[in-house]
Design an enzyme around this catalytic site. Structure first.
Site, mmCIF file in Angstrom:
data_model
loop_
_atom_site.group_PDB
_atom_site.id
_atom_site.type_symbol
_atom_site.label_atom_id
_atom_site.label_comp_id
_atom_site.label_asym_id
_atom_site.label_seq_id
_atom_site.Cartn_x
_atom_site.Cartn_y
_atom_site.Cartn_z
ATOM 1 N N LYS A 192 -15.947 -7.516 5.610
ATOM 2 C CA LYS A 192 -14.663 -8.225 5.675
ATOM 3 C C LYS A 192 -14.237 -8.554 7.110
ATOM 4 C CE LYS A 192 -11.819 -7.254 1.597
ATOM 5 N NZ LYS A 192 -10.540 -6.627 1.187
ATOM 6 N N SER A 219 -2.829 -7.953 2.647
ATOM 7 C CA SER A 219 -3.184 -7.809 4.062
ATOM 8 C C SER A 219 -3.635 -9.127 4.683
ATOM 9 C CB SER A 219 -4.296 -6.771 4.228
ATOM 10 O OG SER A 219 -3.860 -5.510 3.807
ATOM 11 N N HIS A 253 0.836 -1.205 0.000
ATOM 12 C CA HIS A 253 0.000 0.000 0.000
ATOM 13 C C HIS A 253 0.873 1.259 0.000
ATOM 14 C CE1 HIS A 253 -3.157 -2.626 2.245
ATOM 15 N NE2 HIS A 253 -3.593 -2.449 1.005
ATOM 16 N N ARG A 295 -2.021 -6.324 -8.474
ATOM 17 C CA ARG A 295 -0.955 -7.290 -8.206
ATOM 18 C C ARG A 295 -1.003 -8.365 -9.280
ATOM 19 N NH1 ARG A 295 -2.966 -7.830 -2.199
ATOM 20 N NH2 ARG A 295 -4.783 -7.317 -3.418
HETATM 21 P P1 ADP Z 1 -9.715 -3.615 -0.838
HETATM 22 O O1 ADP Z 1 -10.622 -4.127 0.206
HETATM 23 O O2 ADP Z 1 -10.185 -2.362 -1.488
HETATM 24 O O3 ADP Z 1 -9.223 -4.618 -1.813
HETATM 25 P P2 ADP Z 1 -7.018 -3.465 0.205
HETATM 26 O O4 ADP Z 1 -6.585 -2.717 1.395
HETATM 27 O O5 ADP Z 1 -6.830 -4.942 0.223
HETATM 28 O O6 ADP Z 1 -8.512 -3.070 0.022
HETATM 29 O O7 ADP Z 1 -6.314 -2.885 -1.092
HETATM 30 C C1 ADP Z 1 -6.436 -1.557 -1.479
HETATM 31 C C2 ADP Z 1 -5.778 -1.356 -2.814
HETATM 32 O O8 ADP Z 1 -4.391 -1.579 -2.722
HETATM 33 C C3 ADP Z 1 -6.257 -2.295 -3.915
HETATM 34 O O9 ADP Z 1 -6.259 -1.575 -5.136
HETATM 35 C C4 ADP Z 1 -5.217 -3.372 -3.952
HETATM 36 O O10 ADP Z 1 -5.141 -3.983 -5.224
HETATM 37 C C5 ADP Z 1 -3.978 -2.556 -3.661
HETATM 38 N N1 ADP Z 1 -2.905 -3.357 -3.088
HETATM 39 C C6 ADP Z 1 -2.966 -4.159 -2.009
HETATM 40 N N2 ADP Z 1 -1.769 -4.758 -1.784
HETATM 41 C C7 ADP Z 1 -0.940 -4.315 -2.746
HETATM 42 C C8 ADP Z 1 0.420 -4.578 -3.104
HETATM 43 N N3 ADP Z 1 1.147 -5.439 -2.412
HETATM 44 N N4 ADP Z 1 0.956 -3.928 -4.158
HETATM 45 C C9 ADP Z 1 0.187 -3.085 -4.879
HETATM 46 N N5 ADP Z 1 -1.097 -2.798 -4.635
HETATM 47 C C10 ADP Z 1 -1.660 -3.404 -3.590
#
Ligand code: ADP
Length: 172
Positions: free
Chosen positions: A44, A136, A20, A98
């Site tokens: 979630k 996450s 992130h 990703r």
């Molecule tokens: P959501 O519930 O919206 O998927 P996340 O917190 O899991 O929330 O992810 C938020 C954003 O960050 C999404 O666009 C996700 O693809 C991106 N993201 C999560 N992990 C990574 C990573 N390791 N590298 C790049 N982008 C990421």
């Protein structure tokens, strides 16, 4: 929030990872002002409350070294993303991509959002090579089973995660 192009980076951030942070860093090069939208995402069943997740992201943004912190705002949101984007006058929604597995979900969401609000464009940033695999939900699993999450999350997030696991252990 000032002049120029405003972008929203939405997510659950449960917890905030180095992946992130990488997107946040790079997003500031794409937009003039970045609003990080922390989604309530009750479905979630997050490990951290909305307030804690907002705190966690604010804490890390404040630590950003390149002074970009002044162009970043962190806000919780509980409404529809496209409405939140309007509220903060954003013209861009930023998402990280990703593996291929992210693609279908992201593609559908971007298309739905485009239908709902044609003023806002979704822009994808590819995850950088060393953050591709960080998610996450895996971070939580690794921590739960006693693995070291130090290379996946910022140090303060690691501390918070270990503290939360300890609290959960104590109450169970
Ligand atoms: P959501 O519930 O919206 O998927 P996340 O917190 O899991 O929330 O992810 C938020 C954003 O960050 C999404 O666009 C996700 O693809 C991106 N993201 C999560 N992990 C990574 C990573 N390791 N590298 C790049 N982008 C990421």
């Amino acid at each position: 929030m000032g002049n120029g192009r405003i972008g929203v980076y939405p997510g659950t951030f449960d917890p905030l990872t180095n992946g992130h942070m990488d997107i946040i860093n790079r997003a500031t090069r794409v937009v003039d002002c970045l609003v990080i939208g922390v989604a309530v995402n009750a479905g979630k069943e997050p490990m951290f409350s909305l307030t804690e997740r907002v705190e966690m992201v604010r804490e890390q943004v404040a630590l950003m070294r390149n002074g970009d912190g002044s162009r970043i705002e962190v806000r919780p949101f509980t409404n529809l993303l496209v409405h939140f984007a309007d509220e903060v006058e954003a013209s861009v929604i930023l998402r990280g991509l990703r593996a291929v597995s992210d693609f279908e979900y992201e593609f559908q969401m971007a298309a739905m959002n485009a239908r709902l609000n044609s003023r806002v464009e979704t822009v994808f940033l590819m995850a950088s090579e060393n953050h591709q695999f960080i998610a996450s939900r895996f971070v939580k699993d690794v921590a739960l089973f006693g693995g070291d999450i130090a290379t996946f999350v910022p140090p303060l997030v690691k501390q918070r995660t270990l503290r939360r696991l300890q609290e959960l252990n104590e109450t169970s």
